[in-house]
Design a protein around this motif. Structure first.
Motif, PDB file in Angstrom:
ATOM      1  N   UNK A 151       0.840  -1.201  -0.008  1.00 29.67           N
ATOM      2  CA  UNK A 151       0.046   0.029   0.056  1.00 29.67           C
ATOM      3  C   UNK A 151       0.668   1.187   0.141  1.00 29.67           C
ATOM      4  N   UNK A 152       1.998   1.313   0.603  1.00 29.77           N
ATOM      5  CA  UNK A 152       2.904   2.284   0.710  1.00 29.77           C
ATOM      6  C   UNK A 152       3.389   2.604  -0.501  1.00 29.77           C
ATOM      7  N   UNK A 153       3.724   1.671  -1.165  1.00 28.75           N
ATOM      8  CA  UNK A 153       4.645   1.582  -2.533  1.00 28.75           C
ATOM      9  C   UNK A 153       3.685   2.042  -3.597  1.00 28.75           C
ATOM     10  N   UNK A 154       2.191   1.680  -3.601  1.00 32.15           N
ATOM     11  CA  UNK A 154       1.353   2.225  -4.498  1.00 32.15           C
ATOM     12  C   UNK A 154       1.225   3.576  -4.250  1.00 32.15           C
ATOM     13  N   UNK A 155       1.308   4.228  -2.830  1.00 33.11           N
ATOM     14  CA  UNK A 155       0.932   5.341  -2.802  1.00 33.11           C
ATOM     15  C   UNK A 155       1.983   6.197  -3.181  1.00 33.11           C
ATOM     16  N   UNK A 156       3.259   5.787  -2.945  1.00 32.23           N
ATOM     17  CA  UNK A 156       4.367   6.633  -3.539  1.00 32.23           C
ATOM     18  C   UNK A 156       4.637   6.396  -4.848  1.00 32.23           C
ATOM     19  N   UNK A 157       4.193   5.547  -5.502  1.00 30.22           N
ATOM     20  CA  UNK A 157       4.391   5.511  -6.977  1.00 30.22           C
ATOM     21  C   UNK A 157       3.186   6.022  -7.836  1.00 30.22           C
ATOM     22  N   UNK A 158       2.239   6.224  -7.067  1.00 28.52           N
ATOM     23  CA  UNK A 158       0.640   6.546  -7.542  1.00 28.52           C
ATOM     24  C   UNK A 158       0.326   5.552  -8.655  1.00 28.52           C
ATOM     25  N   UNK A 159       0.364   4.369  -8.289  1.00 23.56           N
ATOM     26  CA  UNK A 159      -0.272   3.260  -9.056  1.00 23.56           C
ATOM     27  C   UNK A 159      -1.151   2.386  -7.926  1.00 23.56           C
ATOM     28  N   UNK A 160      -1.905   1.503  -8.479  1.00 24.28           N
ATOM     29  CA  UNK A 160      -2.737   0.707  -7.715  1.00 24.28           C
ATOM     30  C   UNK A 160      -1.906  -0.378  -6.896  1.00 24.28           C
ATOM     31  N   UNK A 161      -2.690  -0.700  -5.823  1.00 28.74           N
ATOM     32  CA  UNK A 161      -1.901  -1.897  -5.052  1.00 28.74           C
ATOM     33  C   UNK A 161      -1.502  -3.317  -5.713  1.00 28.74           C
ATOM     34  N   UNK A 162      -2.525  -3.340  -6.747  1.00 32.27           N
ATOM     35  CA  UNK A 162      -2.527  -4.618  -7.582  1.00 32.27           C
ATOM     36  C   UNK A 162      -1.328  -4.597  -8.577  1.00 32.27           C
ATOM     37  N   UNK A 163      -1.291  -3.419  -9.124  1.00 27.71           N
ATOM     38  CA  UNK A 163      -0.029  -3.138  -9.860  1.00 27.71           C
ATOM     39  C   UNK A 163       1.205  -3.576  -9.295  1.00 27.71           C
ATOM     40  N   UNK A 164       1.381  -2.907  -8.179  1.00 31.36           N
ATOM     41  CA  UNK A 164       2.414  -3.185  -7.270  1.00 31.36           C
ATOM     42  C   UNK A 164       2.759  -4.667  -7.136  1.00 31.36           C
ATOM     43  N   UNK A 165       1.753  -5.288  -6.979  1.00 36.25           N
ATOM     44  CA  UNK A 165       1.821  -6.656  -6.552  1.00 36.25           C
ATOM     45  C   UNK A 165       2.415  -7.467  -7.808  1.00 36.25           C
ATOM     46  N   UNK A 166       1.768  -7.245  -8.842  1.00 34.27           N
ATOM     47  CA  UNK A 166       1.979  -7.568 -10.169  1.00 34.27           C
ATOM     48  C   UNK A 166       3.485  -7.218 -10.476  1.00 34.27           C
ATOM     49  N   UNK A 167       4.045  -6.103 -10.487  1.00 39.70           N
ATOM     50  CA  UNK A 167       5.378  -5.793 -10.952  1.00 39.70           C
ATOM     51  C   UNK A 167       6.334  -6.332  -9.920  1.00 39.70           C
ATOM     52  N   UNK A 168       5.879  -6.649  -8.724  1.00 39.55           N
ATOM     53  CA  UNK A 168       6.747  -7.456  -7.809  1.00 39.55           C
ATOM     54  C   UNK A 168       6.805  -8.705  -7.939  1.00 39.55           C
ATOM     55  N   UNK A 169       5.910  -9.390  -8.475  1.00 33.73           N
ATOM     56  CA  UNK A 169       5.959 -10.768  -8.699  1.00 33.73           C
ATOM     57  C   UNK A 169       6.890 -10.996  -9.967  1.00 33.73           C
TER      58      UNK A 169
END
Length: 192
Positions: A151-169
């Motif tokens: 959630x913190x990464x999503x807020x920092x990068x201005x993207x949805x949390x699901x996108x953060x999880x997908x990019x991380x994977x």
């Protein structure tokens, strides 16, 4: 024993191909070599290899290329092939494992030896991280180095949390592949 002369169409084809090859080397060779040397500065041997590979591919496709309507089309084809061969070479070089000699210094201080190994691993990790896209790299940095939640990464990068999880994977999978290619085994970054 006398040799039987080749039929006229075969001799004409051989002469046409020979003329085509001479034209390539004489008229296109210097410009092609200058182009490739700008792509790979400081490596004249590699430049020569790429130009030769380009001419070899042109020779293999001589029937197709002799039908081009003007020299400009032929030059564009040659430069595109040379570019692709150079890019392929750079990609292969980037995926090769880091070459470390067996003559690494062995330090008498165990703590110093651990530090040396840590520096070498960081170097390998840094080169492996360079293979990731900028968004994937940023996601890993925020999650693992800055120790932020999804959630913190999503807020920092201005993207949805699901996108953060997908990019991380995807980033973890690609980083694992890059590290394995560099000889690091058991490379399993902590999952979140």
């Amino acid at each position: 024993m006398t040799s039987v002369p080749a039929p006229a169409p075969e001799r004409a084809d051989a002469a046409r191909r020979r003329h085509f090859g001479e034209h390539l080397v004489r008229d296109c060779g210097p410009a092609l070599e200058r182009y490739v040397s700008r792509l790979l500065p400081g490596d004249p041997g590699r430049t020569e290899d790429i130009v030769q590979e380009t001419f070899l591919r042109a020779w293999r496709h001589a029937d197709l290329l002799t039908g081009l309507t003007c020299d400009e089309e032929l030059r564009r084809w040659l430069f595109r092939v040379a570019h692709n061969v150079a890019v392929d070479w750079l990609r292969r070089r980037a995926t090769r494992p880091l070459e470390l000699t067996d003559n690494l210094p062995v330090l008498s201080d165990p703590a110093g030896q651990d530090q040396l190994e840590a520096v070498l691993l960081r170097l390998i990790l840094a080169t492996a991280l360079e293979t990731l896209s900028a968004p994937q790299r940023a996601t890993l940095v925020h999650l693992h180095w800055l120790d932020r939640s999804h959630a913190e990464v999503a807020a920092a990068l201005g993207i949805p949390t699901g996108t953060v999880k997908s990019r991380h994977h995807v980033a973890v999978r690609e980083l694992r592949t890059a590290l394995t290619a560099r000889g690091v085994t058991g490379a399993r970054p902590a999952a979140r």
